[in-house]
Structure formats: C-alpha cells, structure tokens
Write a protein that holds these residues in place. Structure first.
Motif, PDB file in Angstrom:
ATOM      1  N   LEU A 132      10.642  -3.555 -11.606  1.00  0.00           N
ATOM      2  CA  LEU A 132      10.611  -3.094 -10.233  1.00  0.00           C
ATOM      3  C   LEU A 132       9.188  -2.788  -9.782  1.00  0.00           C
ATOM      4  O   LEU A 132       8.795  -3.108  -8.666  1.00  0.00           O
ATOM      5  N   GLN A 133       8.432  -2.113 -10.661  1.00  0.00           N
ATOM      6  CA  GLN A 133       7.079  -1.749 -10.286  1.00  0.00           C
ATOM      7  C   GLN A 133       6.229  -2.982 -10.021  1.00  0.00           C
ATOM      8  O   GLN A 133       5.481  -3.033  -9.046  1.00  0.00           O
ATOM      9  N   MET A 134       6.357  -3.991 -10.861  1.00  0.00           N
ATOM     10  CA  MET A 134       5.545  -5.202 -10.678  1.00  0.00           C
ATOM     11  C   MET A 134       5.962  -5.959  -9.435  1.00  0.00           C
ATOM     12  O   MET A 134       5.136  -6.598  -8.785  1.00  0.00           O
ATOM     13  N   ASP A 135       7.233  -5.875  -9.075  1.00  0.00           N
ATOM     14  CA  ASP A 135       7.726  -6.583  -7.902  1.00  0.00           C
ATOM     15  C   ASP A 135       7.425  -5.833  -6.610  1.00  0.00           C
ATOM     16  O   ASP A 135       6.965  -6.420  -5.636  1.00  0.00           O
ATOM     17  N   TYR A 136       7.667  -4.522  -6.604  1.00  0.00           N
ATOM     18  CA  TYR A 136       7.559  -3.758  -5.363  1.00  0.00           C
ATOM     19  C   TYR A 136       6.190  -3.129  -5.110  1.00  0.00           C
ATOM     20  O   TYR A 136       5.804  -2.940  -3.963  1.00  0.00           O
ATOM     21  N   SER A 137       5.471  -2.756  -6.150  1.00  0.00           N
ATOM     22  CA  SER A 137       4.206  -2.055  -5.948  1.00  0.00           C
ATOM     23  C   SER A 137       3.220  -2.806  -5.057  1.00  0.00           C
ATOM     24  O   SER A 137       2.676  -2.215  -4.124  1.00  0.00           O
ATOM     25  N   PRO A 138       2.957  -4.082  -5.315  1.00  0.00           N
ATOM     26  CA  PRO A 138       1.995  -4.782  -4.434  1.00  0.00           C
ATOM     27  C   PRO A 138       2.468  -4.845  -2.979  1.00  0.00           C
ATOM     28  O   PRO A 138       1.677  -4.633  -2.055  1.00  0.00           O
ATOM     29  N   ARG A 139       3.754  -5.090  -2.782  1.00  0.00           N
ATOM     30  CA  ARG A 139       4.293  -5.147  -1.411  1.00  0.00           C
ATOM     31  C   ARG A 139       4.260  -3.778  -0.761  1.00  0.00           C
ATOM     32  O   ARG A 139       3.926  -3.646   0.430  1.00  0.00           O
ATOM     33  N   LEU A 140       4.606  -2.743  -1.520  1.00  0.00           N
ATOM     34  CA  LEU A 140       4.578  -1.382  -0.997  1.00  0.00           C
ATOM     35  C   LEU A 140       3.152  -0.981  -0.629  1.00  0.00           C
ATOM     36  O   LEU A 140       2.916  -0.413   0.440  1.00  0.00           O
ATOM     37  N   ASN A 141       2.201  -1.273  -1.497  1.00  0.00           N
ATOM     38  CA  ASN A 141       0.796  -0.949  -1.214  1.00  0.00           C
ATOM     39  C   ASN A 141       0.309  -1.650   0.043  1.00  0.00           C
ATOM     40  O   ASN A 141      -0.315  -1.026   0.908  1.00  0.00           O
ATOM     41  N   LYS A 142       0.568  -2.941   0.145  1.00  0.00           N
ATOM     42  CA  LYS A 142       0.085  -3.688   1.307  1.00  0.00           C
ATOM     43  C   LYS A 142       0.736  -3.191   2.592  1.00  0.00           C
ATOM     44  O   LYS A 142       0.061  -2.941   3.587  1.00  0.00           O
ATOM     45  N   THR A 143       2.038  -3.025   2.570  1.00  0.00           N
ATOM     46  CA  THR A 143       2.752  -2.592   3.768  1.00  0.00           C
ATOM     47  C   THR A 143       2.324  -1.198   4.198  1.00  0.00           C
ATOM     48  O   THR A 143       2.048  -0.957   5.374  1.00  0.00           O
ATOM     49  N   SER A 144       2.238  -0.269   3.255  1.00  0.00           N
ATOM     50  CA  SER A 144       1.858   1.101   3.617  1.00  0.00           C
ATOM     51  C   SER A 144       0.419   1.156   4.118  1.00  0.00           C
ATOM     52  O   SER A 144       0.124   1.877   5.076  1.00  0.00           O
TER      53      SER A 144
END
Length: 121
Positions: free
Chosen positions: A1-13
């Motif tokens: 989950l971290q590898m999948d969501y972290s980059p997207r979460l960082n960019k979006t936020s």
C-alpha cells in the motif's frame, strides 16, 4: 500500500497545498518521525516550527483532501469548523479549492463568513 499510495498521496497533497497557498509553498514533506518541513517558492526548506498555525492547518487540509480524493472519491465530505484558524484569504482559497472537488462537501461553521463567501460566488 505504501509503495502504491505514497507517491500519489505526496503529489496530490503538495498540488493542493501549492494551490491554496498561491504558490508561496511548493511542497511539504513528512519524515519518518512525522516532522514536517515545507519548501517555499525560493526553494528554501523551512521547518514547521517556523510556520504559522494557519499554514500548518493548510498542510493538514491538503493532506486530508488528498486522502479523500484517493480513497473516498464520490463520497460526501463533512468539514466542521475546518477554517476556524484561517484568515479570510486562506479560507477563500480553501473554499475555492473545495468547489473543484468531485465530492459533495458539507461545511459546518459557527461563523457566517464561509456562508457569506459562498453566497457571493
């Protein structure tokens, strides 16, 4: 989950944060000890210790909205006095961002300034 969501979460936020600060800050980072730093538009990294409570709330707002856009798309969002520490300009930028949300957003407040701003639009 971290590898999948972290980059997207960082960019979006960070995109949200940049938007609601009118580009004054370009990104924020959270380290493994949950310390927050921001990068301003001069490419200087600043510790959250030197940020106003309003800017810190903008970081928190950006992170919450990014999480919502990634995992709760289409679901209603309820904000209760979310802008209590915001000055009028910060509040307007956040409300303008919420207008672009794909989610239905319910804003509750003990003040009338949010209502007044939304009625002006």
């Amino acid at each position: 989950l971290q590898m999948d969501y972290s980059p997207r979460l960082n960019k979006t936020s960070c995109d949200i944060f940049k938007s609601i600060t009118d580009g004054k800050y370009t990104e924020f980072m959270v380290d493994e000890d949950y310390n927050i730093t921001v990068r301003n538009n001069d490419n200087v990294i600043v510790s959250s210790d030197y940020l106003s409570s309003g800017t810190f709330d903008q970081i928190y707002f950006s992170l919450r909205m990014a999480l919502i856009s990634l995992i709760c798309k289409g679901m209603p969002v309820i904000l209760d006095d979310a802008f209590a520490l915001y000055d009028d300009e910060r509040m307007k930028k956040a409300l303008n961002y919420l207008k672009t949300s794909e989610n239905q957003v319910l804003v509750f407040s003990c003040q009338t300034r949010e209502k007044n701003f939304m009625e002006e639009r």
